[in-house]
Design an enzyme around this catalytic site. Structure first.
Site, short mmCIF file in Angstrom:
data_model
loop_
_atom_site.label_atom_id
_atom_site.label_comp_id
_atom_site.label_asym_id
_atom_site.label_seq_id
_atom_site.Cartn_x
_atom_site.Cartn_y
_atom_site.Cartn_z
N ILE A 214 40.09 44.11 47.43
CA ILE A 214 40.96 43.86 48.56
C ILE A 214 42.38 43.60 48.07
O ILE A 214 42.58 42.91 47.07
CB ILE A 214 40.46 42.64 49.36
CG1 ILE A 214 39.02 42.86 49.82
CG2 ILE A 214 41.35 42.33 50.53
CD1 ILE A 214 38.38 41.62 50.41
N GLY A 215 43.37 44.12 48.75
CA GLY A 215 44.74 43.72 48.48
C GLY A 215 45.69 44.84 48.12
O GLY A 215 45.38 46.03 48.23
N ILE A 217 47.04 45.80 45.21
CA ILE A 217 46.82 46.63 44.03
C ILE A 217 45.81 47.74 44.29
O ILE A 217 46.09 48.91 43.96
CB ILE A 217 46.41 45.75 42.84
CG1 ILE A 217 47.61 44.88 42.41
CG2 ILE A 217 45.92 46.60 41.66
CD1 ILE A 217 47.31 43.88 41.33
N GLU A 236 32.13 47.49 47.80
CA GLU A 236 31.75 46.53 48.84
C GLU A 236 32.57 46.76 50.10
O GLU A 236 32.13 46.45 51.19
CB GLU A 236 31.94 45.10 48.33
CG GLU A 236 33.37 44.74 47.99
CD GLU A 236 33.47 43.42 47.24
OE1 GLU A 236 32.44 42.98 46.70
OE2 GLU A 236 34.56 42.84 47.19
N GLY A 334 32.78 39.83 45.17
CA GLY A 334 31.96 40.82 44.47
C GLY A 334 32.48 41.17 43.10
O GLY A 334 31.97 42.12 42.48
#
Length: 629
Positions: A214-215, A217, A236, A334
């Site tokens: 997530i995010g 990057i 995930e 994860g």
């Protein structure tokens, strides 16, 4: 089981299913049933001390407000959002660290028995099946384990394929209530994040299977995958960055060795475009986190590349991802699942990617020792690569000394001297290792370039202190003939100290370049080129040597071309080389680049000189999307 149907305007008889002190699960990510939460607050007024457990929730998270402290005790597996974070910091909420793959087991084996699961689902189909939609993750396991399933049927919830369905007869109660799914826009690109994405994409080969966290990057990585082919997804989650890659056929899952042909995820969140994309899409399958994040399942994908982020990495490779000192900030999620799975995958690559600094450049994220109170999420034994905007550190198979030098190389330049000084106190590096890695600005912001030579892939980059052992191996690979032609004397042993001196170069003055063959963490030097500055003459002496198996393939030309560019940009007057007169191949390379012979009193040696000026510039050595051909 008697099924009771409610609409938003109706009241749920919470007291018939819950008691004070019950434990209740709340649906995850973009599938938070906010109407049920509102109903529980309003209609369950006499219920107190209810433990609400969940992972990340894209919601107003009102249950964590101080005014509901007597009613709800929050126990989260992932801290997401300022309100949840503040509640944890103030002691009104608990954080329970756990691998995402193992959270489901806490519900199913009654470690954390659930009295109810509050979930959001799509309307039932003609057979009565509702889909968990964009959030299957741990919701399916919680629903299966809970005594009561209480559902918010949302006509705006997409119907997703895979293991995402529950029959309406399984619900103890449900309400129908339309709720627009929360949209999360793609983060705005920054120069630093963009560079991290570009470096990370260089670790991804055609045919690889990806997990992106997530995010900013992970989304930046997707922007540098448009020249790739036949990628797969086992992750995930997915977000908007992958939609176009799938639509263009760049992600086609053709070479996946586990669920071939399918994009496999457990949840998604992003824009409405993403939600529309996964709706009834048979090519994207949603499965519970216990299945998707199971390391042995992840490892069934060959060439698995897992890219995750971190808050801090120490010079031995320990990764902090859920806390800033004593302050818990996010969660394990994860990361460990996918790092472990990718490390066990055939040709897999676990990658940690993070900016080199925090707090507007005032704090280094690459540290000699972890901050007091910080917890290790991913151990030093799991990480293969660490990526910052300053490059790629390869850690697998490296000693602590080599790891430290690799990580200092990708730290921000203003912190490198301090990091080296700190670890010398612990004897992680020998006392003769004094020079920190330095960049070559003339190479551009990308210090490594992917090059193709006779249909083989190599990388051109600066030589750096962590190459000490590789340079030893390179030296001892030379035949007597190569040593005789390359050197004007018989060199002695390539000791560790001597090798360290040769790779510890102040690249702002002298220059040392290398061409390497790299397959995952396996790196071998194939050619080395240097120039030594003579500042009083504003000149430099050039030399290079190529591994015998690669001689005649053009590696020397690549190195010389790059060094000429650097010398010209630095305003040097000329370059010269001293070559044995029987080394005809090397003489030929120099002459191809405009070096001319000068008179020399030594009959066994030829001096070649190139006078530098703006008219004699050769083409710049700059990567085109990270690759040269």
């Amino acid at each position: 089981m008697q099924l009771t149907k409610y609409r938003c305007t109706n009241k749920v008889d919470w007291h018939s299913m819950l008691n004070s002190g019950s434990r209740v699960f709340i649906g995850s990510n973009a599938g938070v049933p906010n109407a049920l939460i509102d109903s529980l607050i309003e209609d369950g007024k006499h219920l107190n001390d209810i433990e609400l457990t969940h992972i990340s929730t894209l919601s107003d998270n009102k249950w964590a407000l101080p005014e509901y402290a007597a009613k709800f005790k929050v126990n989260t597996f992932f801290i997401y959002g300022d309100l949840i974070r503040k509640a944890v910091e103030e002691g009104r909420a608990d954080y329970t660290p756990c691998f995402l793959s193992e959270i489901s087991g806490l519900f199913t084996d009654d470690t954390l028995p659930l009295d109810a699961a509050l979930i959001m689902v799509s309307p039932p189909d003609e057979l009565g099946y509702c889909s968990l939609g964009v959030s299957v993750d741990v919701v399916m396991s919680a629903a299966r384990a809970a005594k009561h399933i209480i559902a918010q049927v949302n006509p705006l919830m997409p119907r997703t394929c895979g293991h995402s369905f529950l029959h309406i007869s399984e619900f103890s109660a449900f309400i129908e209530c339309e709720q627009k799914l929360p949209e999360v826009s793609l983060p705005e690109a920054t120069k630093i994040v963009d560079r991290i994405g570009q470096y990370s994409a260089m670790l991804i080969d055609d045919g690889a299977t990806l997990q992106l966290g997530i995010g900013k990057i992970p989304d930046a990585v997707t922007r540098y995958l448009y020249q790739h082919k036949n990628l797969g997804i086992h992750s995930e989650m997915i977000s908007d960055g992958l939609v176009e890659l799938i639509q263009r056929g760049i992600v086609n899952n053709r070479y996946k060795t586990f669920h071939p042909g399918k994009t496999v995820v457990s949840f998604c969140f992003g824009s409405q475009k993403l939600y529309d994309f996964v709706d009834m899409n048979p090519h994207v399958e949603f499965y519970p986190s216990a299945y998707v994040n199971k390391p042995t399942n992840i490892a069934k994908n060959d060439n698995m590349v897992a890219i995750n982020s971190a808050l801090e990495v120490d010079l031995s490779g320990q990764v902090v991802a859920d806390s800033i000192g004593y302050r818990f900030y996010s969660g394990i999620g994860g990361q460990v699942d996918f790092v472990t799975g990718a490390s066990k995958s055939k040709n897999g690559k676990p990658v940690i990617a993070l900016p080199s600094t925090a707090k507007n450049g005032e704090v280094s994220r690459i540290v000699a020792t972890l901050s007091e109170g910080a917890g290790v999420v991913t151990s030093r034994g799991n990480v293969h690569f660490v990526v910052t905007e300053f490059g790629i550190a390869s850690l697998q198979g490296k000693s602590v000394r080599e790891r430290a030098l690799e990580l200092i190389r990708v730290a921000h330049p203003k912190f490198r001297d301090g990091l080296l000084a700190q670890i010398r106190k612990q004897f992680w590096v020998p006392n003769y290792q004094k020079q920190t890695p330095t960049d070559i600005p003339e190479l551009g912001e990308m210090q490594i370039s992917r090059i193709q030579i006779q249909n083989q892939r190599f990388y051109l980059r600066p030589l750096n202190p962590s190459d000490e052992r590789r340079l030893q191996e390179f030296f001892y690979s030379h035949t007597k003939e190569t040593i005789n032609l390359r050197y004007n004397f018989v060199p002695g042993p390539m000791t560790r100290e001597k090798s360290c001196d040769l790779v510890s170069v102040d690249q702002s003055k002298d220059v040392a370049l290398t061409i390497v063959r790299q397959d995952g963490s396996k790196v071998r030097l194939e050619a080395v080129g240097r120039y030594y500055l003579y500042p009083q003459q504003n000149s430099c002496e050039v030399a290079f040597v190529t591994r015998e198996t690669n001689q005649g393939k053009g590696m020397a030309s690549r190195l010389l071309k790059a060094m000429i560019n650097i010398a010209e940009k630095r305003g040097l007057k000329n370059m010269f080389a001293l070559v044995k007169n029987n080394n005809l191949p090397m003489i030929s390379v120099f002459e191809q680049f405009g070096f001319v012979r000068a008179l020399d009193s030594d009959p066994g040696e030829i001096e070649l000189i190139k006078y530098l000026n703006t008219e004699s510039k050769v083409d710049k050595v700059e990567p085109d999307n990270g690759e040269l051909s």
